[in-house]
Structures are given as structure tokens and as C-alpha cells.
Design an enzyme around this catalytic site. Sequence first.
Site, short mmCIF file in Angstrom:
data_model
loop_
_atom_site.label_atom_id
_atom_site.label_comp_id
_atom_site.label_asym_id
_atom_site.label_seq_id
_atom_site.Cartn_x
_atom_site.Cartn_y
_atom_site.Cartn_z
N ARG A 144 0.85 -1.19 0.00
CA ARG A 144 0.00 0.00 0.00
C ARG A 144 0.89 1.23 0.00
NH1 ARG A 144 2.44 1.99 3.59
NH2 ARG A 144 0.93 3.67 3.59
N GLY A 145 0.22 2.41 -0.15
CA GLY A 145 0.97 3.64 -0.34
C GLY A 145 1.02 3.91 -1.84
N ALA A 146 0.70 5.14 -2.24
CA ALA A 146 0.45 5.42 -3.66
C ALA A 146 1.59 5.00 -4.60
CB ALA A 146 0.11 6.90 -3.82
N ASN A 206 -5.47 12.36 0.55
CA ASN A 206 -4.54 11.53 1.32
C ASN A 206 -5.35 10.80 2.39
OD1 ASN A 206 -1.74 10.71 1.79
ND2 ASN A 206 -1.92 11.75 3.74
N ASP A 220 -2.19 10.73 -2.20
CA ASP A 220 -2.59 9.65 -3.11
C ASP A 220 -2.98 10.17 -4.48
OD1 ASP A 220 -2.91 8.35 -0.33
OD2 ASP A 220 -2.97 6.71 -1.79
#
Length: 312
Positions: A33-35, A216, A206
Amino acid sequence: MLLDQRHLPEDVVYLECRSAADVAGAIRALAVRGAPAIGVAAAYGYALAAARGEDLGDAAATLLASRPTAVNLSWALAEMRSAGSDPAALAACARRLHEHEVERCRRMAAHAADLLDPGTRALTHCNAGALATGGVGTALGAIREGFARGLVEHVLVDETRPLLQGARLTAWELERAGVPHTVVADAAAGSLLARGEVSAVLTGADRIAANGDTANKIGTYPLAVLAAHHGIPFYVVAPSSTVDLDTASGDDIPIEQRDPAEVTARFPAANPAFDVTPAALVTAIITEEGVHREPYAASLAALGRGREEVRS
Ligand code: MRU
């Protein structure tokens, strides 16, 4: 092979993905995860599909459907789609995309650290570090660079309900990096800012719309309101691959609604995973190209999005 973030900080477990559907499942379940990391994982998933002889249109559609808010996902898939169908070329393309994200992290961290004063007590939300990017991170990369320069004294880490990306992942990264930190409940941020215990708020993003509105992790917007109220800078640190020039404003950013059971399985619940911070509340957006300030539209429009770099 993905470091399965669901098991952190207790266990370091790797997840093997053997198809684009496996990678899409890992993204959906937040194993990765995390953009920027979502974009990198999708690129490798697409290359994996090519290597296995999967239908590339289906693979792209499956990966694209995994999560809606981080624009890095559609950006990375568009990059891969434009690189043809040769498996070896696509594997090289995915590696290049990954390397470029690592380099973007390094550059944006340096630009953002230039904005920090000696003795900075930084507050950050969610996880915008190595786990979220594949490089040193966005907001957390900037904080780590500030610490390396002797500017950051302490980091306050929002726990980030409901899935605790701050308390589980950011704290784990800071512990490993030897950066002094304290995990706080999200609801504690207001009183900490009021007591003068925070000198800068730094978050990732994001998706950044063409006008600078920023999506975000849920809980970011209230931090921006608090920072404005207390006259504390609120910095968004993100690569150009998170800037979506096709989305005019925050109103047009799709917000992921996750399973309410992640909040409570006992009562009716709502679980929006992201919120939108209006550009007017953002002191500066820092990308690998430098520091962008209001009005954001012109400087964001000038950002090269790296397409030709990845294909070359
Ligand atoms: O739901 P998540 O954990 O994928 O949300 C991640 C965030 O909101 C991060 O702050 C954002 O992706 C920036 S990461 C460099």
C-alpha cells in the site's frame, strides 16, 4: 515477492504473487500500500502477466480495479501499456519505473528538507515512507533527510485509524532508522499543535488534482485545518506520478470506501479511506522537481510526468 505489510511490525513476511490477479489481490488487501508502491507493484504485476502469457487487457483491468484513489496505479499501468507486449521489455520497463520512483523520492526528500528549520518537531500521518514507495519515502523521506541533516529533533506519528499505518508502519521505519519518535492518537494532534509541540506537518498524497487539492489518508484534512489555525506549515510531499492533471479539483477525486468492519463489526459504520485537503490549506507541495506554491495550477501543469523516461 512483496513484503507483506499486514504483518508488520511483529513479523517480516513475504508474499509471493504468481499472476496479475495475485498482485491485484495484494493491493486490495493492503499487503502492499501507499500510492507510489501501489504503482510499482501494478507495473510488476503487468510484467508478470506478460511473462505468463496472460491477456494484457484483462490484466490491466484487474489491476486497475484493485483500488480507486491513488492515481499512481492508473499512471503506472498507462506507462506499461505504452511499452508494447514483449515480456522482457515489460520487465525492464517495470524495473525502470521502480528505479525512477526511488530517484524521485531522493530528490523530493532533499527539496522538502530544505524547508525545515533546526529543532523541527515534525508531525506525520499514515505511512509515507519506504514501505509506501520503494524508495526512501515522500513525507517520511523528507523527515529522514531532515534528521540526517541535524534539523529534525523528534517525529510525532499519528496512529492513523482504523488500520494503524502510522502506529504499525511509520513507527517501525523510524525505529529501524534510529529517528526519535512518539506515536500519538489521531485525536491528540489538535492539543499538541495548540501547545506548540509541532513545528511542521508533513504528509504524502494519493492524488493531487490539477488545482493542488490533495487526497490523502483519512484524517489528513483535519490536520491541515489545525495547522492553518495554529500558523504551522502544512507540507505535502509527493512525486509527479501522484499529480493527476486530468482531474480538475478535489471534487473529482474518487474516494475509496472500505469495509465498515475495519472500523467496527458490531455497529453500523462508515469507512472512507481518504479525504481531500483544499489547496488553500497547503503551504507547499514538494515534488522531485522542487517546491510548488499557490497558485498551484501553473507549476503543477509544467511537471513532466516521466513517460518518455520510463520507455527509454
Ligand atoms: O491506504 P493506504 O495505506 O494505501 O494510504 C496511504 C496514504 O494515504 C499515504 O499517505 C499516501 O499513499 C502517500 S505514500 C508515499
